[in-house]
Design an enzyme around this catalytic site. Structure first.
Site, PDB file in Angstrom:
ATOM      1  N   ARG A  85      55.238  20.984   3.769  1.00 57.91           N
ATOM      2  CA  ARG A  85      55.705  21.024   2.373  1.00 57.91           C
ATOM      3  C   ARG A  85      54.899  20.161   1.407  1.00 57.91           C
ATOM      4  NH1 ARG A  85      58.394  25.731   1.476  1.00 57.91           N
ATOM      5  NH2 ARG A  85      59.474  26.192   3.402  1.00 57.91           N
TER       6      ARG A  85
ATOM      7  N   ASP B  17      63.846  21.219   1.851  1.00 55.33           N
ATOM      8  CA  ASP B  17      62.569  21.579   1.229  1.00 55.33           C
ATOM      9  C   ASP B  17      62.501  21.220  -0.254  1.00 55.33           C
ATOM     10  OD1 ASP B  17      61.424  22.504   3.589  1.00 55.33           O
ATOM     11  OD2 ASP B  17      62.332  24.484   3.362  1.00 55.33           O
TER      12      ASP B  17
HETATM   13  N1  ARG Z   1      65.203  22.700   9.275  1.00 59.16           N
HETATM   14  C1  ARG Z   1      63.793  22.745   9.114  1.00 59.16           C
HETATM   15  C2  ARG Z   1      63.336  21.688   8.150  1.00 59.16           C
HETATM   16  O1  ARG Z   1      64.136  21.113   7.457  1.00 59.16           O
HETATM   17  C3  ARG Z   1      63.303  24.123   8.719  1.00 59.16           C
HETATM   18  C4  ARG Z   1      63.513  24.497   7.313  1.00 59.16           C
HETATM   19  C5  ARG Z   1      63.106  25.886   7.043  1.00 59.16           C
HETATM   20  N2  ARG Z   1      62.979  26.136   5.636  1.00 59.16           N
HETATM   21  C6  ARG Z   1      63.272  27.298   5.059  1.00 59.16           C
HETATM   22  N3  ARG Z   1      63.112  27.381   3.763  1.00 59.16           N
HETATM   23  N4  ARG Z   1      63.724  28.320   5.729  1.00 59.16           N
HETATM   24  O2  ARG Z   1      62.177  21.401   8.084  1.00 59.16           O
END
Ligand code: ARG
Length: 393
Positions: free
Chosen positions: A91, A120
């Site tokens: 990210r 995210d």
């Molecule tokens: N739980 C994981 C994390 O926080 C995966 C997140 C996946 N993100 C998504 N937008 N589907 O890094």
């Protein structure tokens, strides 16, 4: 007014394009897709749609930066509660690329498609705010449903793929693939085989085990079975080899930054093999005190990555320690892949602290009789305590 949108090509971020004009009043929407090793096809679809629906589109290849970050993750045995951190590590790299475009384009704001429930949004916005950009998060602000989005997309001449949409939220890059949502949100529900794409189910994996040799130099993987290759090739190849053996599935409950517990399903064959091999080599090379202390450092490191706080100076401090420990982590590890398992079965390093001549049952080495004196002192305080207690009762 101009806005730069972090763009995946999926329904959410595609709907954001007209929304940013209609609801937020922007005149120009620029989409940016950052390549961090997600499937080629996803990048191509995003590029094609960005060009079609936005005023301008950029595709930026950040795979090299991502691999560099992954090398550091391997040195740190990156692991948050059992999660290999693929999305988390990517990210900030994506965000930096978006910022570069936003600066170049003199944009007034940056938009993203993250919801208000996940991690995210925090990882992205920490970077966007650092550069002083106004942030727009339509998914978080407007509480849209999928049905509404499909309607809205149709009204704006946006093609919604007719393929039977799986009810999952999927995030994929070179290091890991995550599947969330739909029925998986019930932690007592066993996932159907259809959620997996990178791994064969262990039941269907080959009956014959396969041994892969991973070569390391200063904590970084450099070869498979003696064949040198760059990080990108190496990780892609290992995903394939180990995925075939059903290696690298994780079904877990994870503590998100905001405090929610979330049910997560991950696939990460190369990550499992590389971290397993790397830890094994460290056991041969590092002192017991280094290993013990490094575990504490690793936990802090993983938490900073998970929280998207890699701009904290502590991250640099931890990396300095980690790099110093990795000077001697060179050599190789053989890992046996078999029906979902990755087991180290042999290892070698020129910097090994292992001394066969000392430890062997068959060789003289140190005179065993010296242990007698050591044993007299070992556990002294405990013995005194137990004797005292026994006397009192
Ligand atoms: N739980 C994981 C994390 O926080 C995966 C997140 C996946 N993100 C998504 N937008 N589907 O890094």
């Amino acid at each position: 007014m101009k806005v730069v949108l972090s763009y995946s090509g999926g329904l959410d971020t595609t709907v954001c394009i007209p929304l940013l004009k209609e609801k937020y009043g922007f005149d120009e929407v620029i989409t940016v897709t950052v390549d961090i090793g997600q499937p080629r096809e996803d990048v191509e679809v995003a590029e094609e749609k960005g060009n079609r629906y936005a005023d301008k589109h950029y595709t930026i290849d950040a795979r090299e930066e991502y691999v560099k970050a992954l090398f550091q993750l391997i040195k740190a045995n990156g692991d948050y509660e059992g999660y290999v951190l693929g999305t988390a590590l990517a990210r900030p790299i994506i965000a930096e690329k978006i910022v570069e475009v936003a600066k170049k384009e003199n944009a007034n704001a940056i938009a993203h498609g993250c919801t208000g429930k996940g991690n995210d949004q925090l990882r992205f916005e920490n970077v966007f705010h650092q550069y002083g950009f106004k942030v727009i998060a339509p998914m978080r602000e407007l509480n849209l449903t999928r049905e509404w989005e499909i309607e809205y997309a149709k009204k704006h001449g946006i093609d919604v793929p007719v393929t039977k949409e799986k009810p999952y939220s999927i995030d994929e890059n070179l290091w890991s693939r995550s599947v969330e949502g739909g029925k998986l949100e019930d932690p007592s529900y066993i996932p159907p085989e259809e959620i997996y794409e990178w791994t064969t189910s262990p039941e269907k994996a080959p009956e014959k085990p396969e041994i892969v040799e991973i070569g390391f130099e200063k904590g970084v993987p450099i070869s498979i079975n003696g064949e040198k290759m760059n990080g990108l090739e190496l990780i892609e190849k290992l995903n394939e080899i180990a995925g075939k053996h059903g290696v690298g599935r994780t079904d877990m409950v994870e503590d998100r930054v905001l405090g929610f517990k979330a049910r997560e399903n991950y696939e990460h064959p190369a990550a499992t093999v590389l971290i397993t091999a790397h830890r094994d080599l460290e056991k041969l090379v590092l002192s017991r005190r280094e290993i013990k202390f490094k575990a504490i450092v690793e936990q802090e490191w993983a938490e900073l990555v998970y929280y998207g706080l890699t701009n904290d100076p502590l991250f640099d401090d931890l990396n300095a320690f980690i790099d110093s420990t990795q000077e001697r982590v060179s050599g190789w590890v053989k890992v046996k892949l078999f029906k979902g398992n990755a087991m180290p079965v042999a290892r070698y390093s020129p910097y090994s602290l292992y001394r066969e001549d000392l430890v062997s049952f068959d060789k003289k080495g140190i005179d065993q009789r010296y242990a007698e004196g050591y044993s007299v002192f070992h556990g002294l305080q405990g013995r005194i305590y137990r004797t005292m207690i026994n006397r009192e009762s």
